[in-house]
Design a protein around this motif. Structure first.
Motif, PDB file in Angstrom:
ATOM      1  N   GLN A  12       0.832  -1.204   0.000  1.00 31.53           N
ATOM      2  CA  GLN A  12       0.000   0.000   0.000  1.00 31.53           C
ATOM      3  C   GLN A  12       0.869   1.258   0.000  1.00 31.53           C
ATOM      4  O   GLN A  12       0.537   2.245  -0.675  1.00 31.53           O
ATOM      5  CB  GLN A  12      -0.928  -0.001   1.219  1.00 31.53           C
ATOM      6  CG  GLN A  12      -1.998  -1.075   1.188  1.00 31.53           C
ATOM      7  CD  GLN A  12      -3.019  -0.891   2.296  1.00 31.53           C
ATOM      8  OE1 GLN A  12      -3.455   0.219   2.594  1.00 31.53           O
ATOM      9  NE2 GLN A  12      -3.411  -2.000   2.925  1.00 31.53           N
ATOM     10  N   ARG A  13       1.960   1.237   0.744  1.00 28.68           N
ATOM     11  CA  ARG A  13       2.860   2.397   0.742  1.00 28.68           C
ATOM     12  C   ARG A  13       3.455   2.616  -0.644  1.00 28.68           C
ATOM     13  O   ARG A  13       3.524   3.747  -1.134  1.00 28.68           O
ATOM     14  CB  ARG A  13       3.971   2.200   1.789  1.00 28.68           C
ATOM     15  CG  ARG A  13       3.496   2.246   3.227  1.00 28.68           C
ATOM     16  CD  ARG A  13       4.654   2.312   4.201  1.00 28.68           C
ATOM     17  NE  ARG A  13       5.402   1.076   4.281  1.00 28.68           N
ATOM     18  CZ  ARG A  13       5.271   0.170   5.263  1.00 28.68           C
ATOM     19  NH1 ARG A  13       4.381   0.375   6.229  1.00 28.68           N
ATOM     20  NH2 ARG A  13       6.014  -0.913   5.281  1.00 28.68           N
ATOM     21  N   PHE A  16       0.920   3.957  -3.075  1.00 30.19           N
ATOM     22  CA  PHE A  16       0.678   5.389  -2.862  1.00 30.19           C
ATOM     23  C   PHE A  16       1.662   6.211  -3.688  1.00 30.19           C
ATOM     24  O   PHE A  16       1.285   7.191  -4.339  1.00 30.19           O
ATOM     25  CB  PHE A  16       0.807   5.735  -1.377  1.00 30.19           C
ATOM     26  CG  PHE A  16       0.508   7.164  -1.057  1.00 30.19           C
ATOM     27  CD1 PHE A  16      -0.773   7.561  -0.710  1.00 30.19           C
ATOM     28  CD2 PHE A  16       1.501   8.132  -1.114  1.00 30.19           C
ATOM     29  CE1 PHE A  16      -1.070   8.891  -0.424  1.00 30.19           C
ATOM     30  CE2 PHE A  16       1.227   9.463  -0.835  1.00 30.19           C
ATOM     31  CZ  PHE A  16      -0.060   9.840  -0.488  1.00 30.19           C
ATOM     32  N   ASP A  19       0.848   5.830  -7.482  1.00 25.67           N
ATOM     33  CA  ASP A  19      -0.307   6.652  -7.868  1.00 25.67           C
ATOM     34  C   ASP A  19       0.082   8.125  -7.985  1.00 25.67           C
ATOM     35  O   ASP A  19      -0.395   8.832  -8.881  1.00 25.67           O
ATOM     36  CB  ASP A  19      -1.434   6.490  -6.842  1.00 25.67           C
ATOM     37  CG  ASP A  19      -2.053   5.096  -6.882  1.00 25.67           C
ATOM     38  OD1 ASP A  19      -1.880   4.397  -7.899  1.00 25.67           O
ATOM     39  OD2 ASP A  19      -2.699   4.700  -5.882  1.00 25.67           O
ATOM     40  N   SER A 139       6.804   8.754   4.711  1.00 24.26           N
ATOM     41  CA  SER A 139       5.915   7.897   5.500  1.00 24.26           C
ATOM     42  C   SER A 139       6.653   7.411   6.737  1.00 24.26           C
ATOM     43  O   SER A 139       7.879   7.217   6.709  1.00 24.26           O
ATOM     44  CB  SER A 139       5.414   6.705   4.679  1.00 24.26           C
ATOM     45  OG  SER A 139       6.369   5.669   4.640  1.00 24.26           O
ATOM     46  N   THR A 187      -1.927  12.323   5.103  1.00 25.47           N
ATOM     47  CA  THR A 187      -2.786  11.190   4.777  1.00 25.47           C
ATOM     48  C   THR A 187      -2.110   9.934   5.317  1.00 25.47           C
ATOM     49  O   THR A 187      -1.301  10.006   6.239  1.00 25.47           O
ATOM     50  CB  THR A 187      -3.038  11.116   3.257  1.00 25.47           C
ATOM     51  OG1 THR A 187      -3.920  10.030   2.980  1.00 25.47           O
ATOM     52  CG2 THR A 187      -1.755  10.946   2.468  1.00 25.47           C
ATOM     53  N   VAL A 189      -1.811   5.188   4.857  1.00 19.16           N
ATOM     54  CA  VAL A 189      -2.300   3.904   4.348  1.00 19.16           C
ATOM     55  C   VAL A 189      -2.427   2.941   5.518  1.00 19.16           C
ATOM     56  O   VAL A 189      -1.767   3.093   6.547  1.00 19.16           O
ATOM     57  CB  VAL A 189      -1.355   3.311   3.275  1.00 19.16           C
ATOM     58  CG1 VAL A 189      -1.317   4.185   2.040  1.00 19.16           C
ATOM     59  CG2 VAL A 189       0.055   3.102   3.827  1.00 19.16           C
TER      60      VAL A 189
END
Length: 421
Positions: A12-13, A16, A19, A139, A187, A189
């Motif tokens: 997921q990281r 991100f 994307d 992150s 934000t 994840v």
């Protein structure tokens, strides 16, 4: 109930970041704390990136995994116009290196928690004050989420020096923005179980920093900066094959010209001799379907030219160049005009750009024989029976294969708990 992440949290990281790259299309990207290069291996497929760099303090990990970033056979067989260079460095994120200035995107995925708080300040100065990228993605674990993680006592990894709450992370990020001229969006994840998201937030919290003024803001190298020089050690660099390289462009063009010239010559000879078996008819029908699909991408005028030429191949475009009387069959050639190749073969025209440029690119090619005035490719005429015998021999010959440690500045060094959820 313990959270179960699907897809896994590390994916997921990475997704991100991918994307973000898809939306913003950065040309120069560096991943700090690249570790096993897993994020770089995904980013290399996004060919809007022209320079992809990884940095890690542990050179042994880079050397072990770096060859996974090398081009594969299809990159050489079917090169594109895109350019990609990959570089991997051994070095600390608390040190300055002028080769990393002026990037469009810097990523720091699960890295800063491996630094001491003093090193975090140096990291901030190096990344935001010295490298001054257009965007930065950071992150780090969210400690408020930790009580929901199974079998976790203390930090998520034994090398973590801290794990921030959301408030602590946001406080650091806002200070960075004030000091170095950025704004930030928060934000993350890894969502919490239903009903707990607002209370604990994301498992991995993310700050997306954008430099005020974007790409247009200045990034001038001062004399003091120049003194820092090169503090990192280059461990690996590779240029992916690109059609912008004239040598590669010429090689691909020659291959296409010879393929299409031989294909047209063979079709002419079949029509001349009237020999075409059922398998060949099936192949020709398949080729015609492909050609029709290709025509849909060509302008209307180009389609009309192709349609006329296909019906006039023998009369207009083919000429036999006769040799001596006693050896006219063995030394006879078929002349394939470059104008025909350029107008009938979309890839040849796309690669060469113009008919005059096609002639220029083929002029000094030892594998291509041109007519005396350089207007046509010359191929030796050969009886179909001889060609079939050669193909049978080749089928026999080609029946087999030819001869032919713990690291304080490494990202993604998380605990085993992630692998099980």
């Amino acid at each position: 109930m313990a959270p179960v992440f699907s897809p896994p949290l590390h994916r997921q990281r990475h997704q991100f970041v991918i994307d973000f790259v898809k939306r913003q299309k950065p040309q120069k990207v560096v991943d700090l704390g690249c570790s096993e290069c897993s994020l770089l291996k995904k980013l290399k497929f996004h060919r809007e990136i022209e320079l992809l760099v990884g940095v890690d303090i542990n050179g042994a990990i880079i050397k072990k995994k770096m060859h996974g970033l090398a081009p594969v056979s299809t990159d050489y067989l079917q090169p594109s116009y895109d350019q990609l260079r990959i570089e991997l460095y051994q070095g600390s994120v608390t040190q300055k290196d002028m080769r990393l200035r002026g990037f469009d995107l810097v990523t720091s995925i699960e890295l800063i928690e491996h630094l001491t708080l003093d090193d975090v300040e140096r990291f901030s100065e190096v990344v935001f004050g010295y490298m001054t990228p257009v965007a930065v993605i950071v992150s780090t674990p969210n400690s408020e989420f930790n009580p929901l993680l199974p079998v976790l006592a203390g930090f998520r990894h034994s090398d973590h020096k801290f794990e921030w709450t959301r408030a602590e992370f946001q406080s650091w990020a806002l200070k960075v923005c004030l000091a170095y001229g950025y704004d930030v969006e928060f934000t993350g994840v890894g969502k919490a179980p239903p009903g707990q998201q607002e209370r604990v937030g994301f498992c991995s919290q993310i700050g997306v920093f954008h430099r005020l003024g974007g790409r247009e803001s200045s990034n001038v190298l001062s004399d003091d900066d120049a003194e820092d020089g090169f503090s990192y050690t280059l461990l690996y660099s590779i240029n992916y094959p690109s059609l912008r390289d004239n040598n590669i462009l010429r090689r691909v063009l020659v291959s296409e010209v010879l393929y299409w010239a031989e294909k047209l010559k063979r079709r002419w000879m079949e029509e001349k001799t009237g020999e075409r078996d059922e398998a060949e008819e099936c192949l020709r029908a398949s080729e015609q379907r492909i050609e029709m699909e290709e025509k849909q991408t060509v302008e209307q005028c180009g389609r009309e030219v192709l349609e006329v030429q296909e019906g006039e191949d023998e009369e207009v475009f083919w000429n036999n160049r006769k040799g001596q009387q006693e050896s006219c069959i063995l030394h006879r050639s078929v002349s394939v005009p470059l104008a025909v190749l350029w107008s009938c073969c979309p890839k040849v025209s796309a690669l060469s750009g113009s008919l005059s440029n096609l002639r220029h690119l083929l002029m000094d090619e030892p594998n291509v024989k041109l007519s005396q005035d350089g207007s046509a490719v010359l191929l030796q005429e050969q009886d179909l029976e001889e060609e079939e015998e050669e193909e049978e021999d080749n089928d026999v010959e080609d029946s087999g294969y030819g001869e032919a440690s713990q690291c304080p500045h490494s990202a993604e060094q998380e605990g085993d708990w992630e692998a099980n959820i």
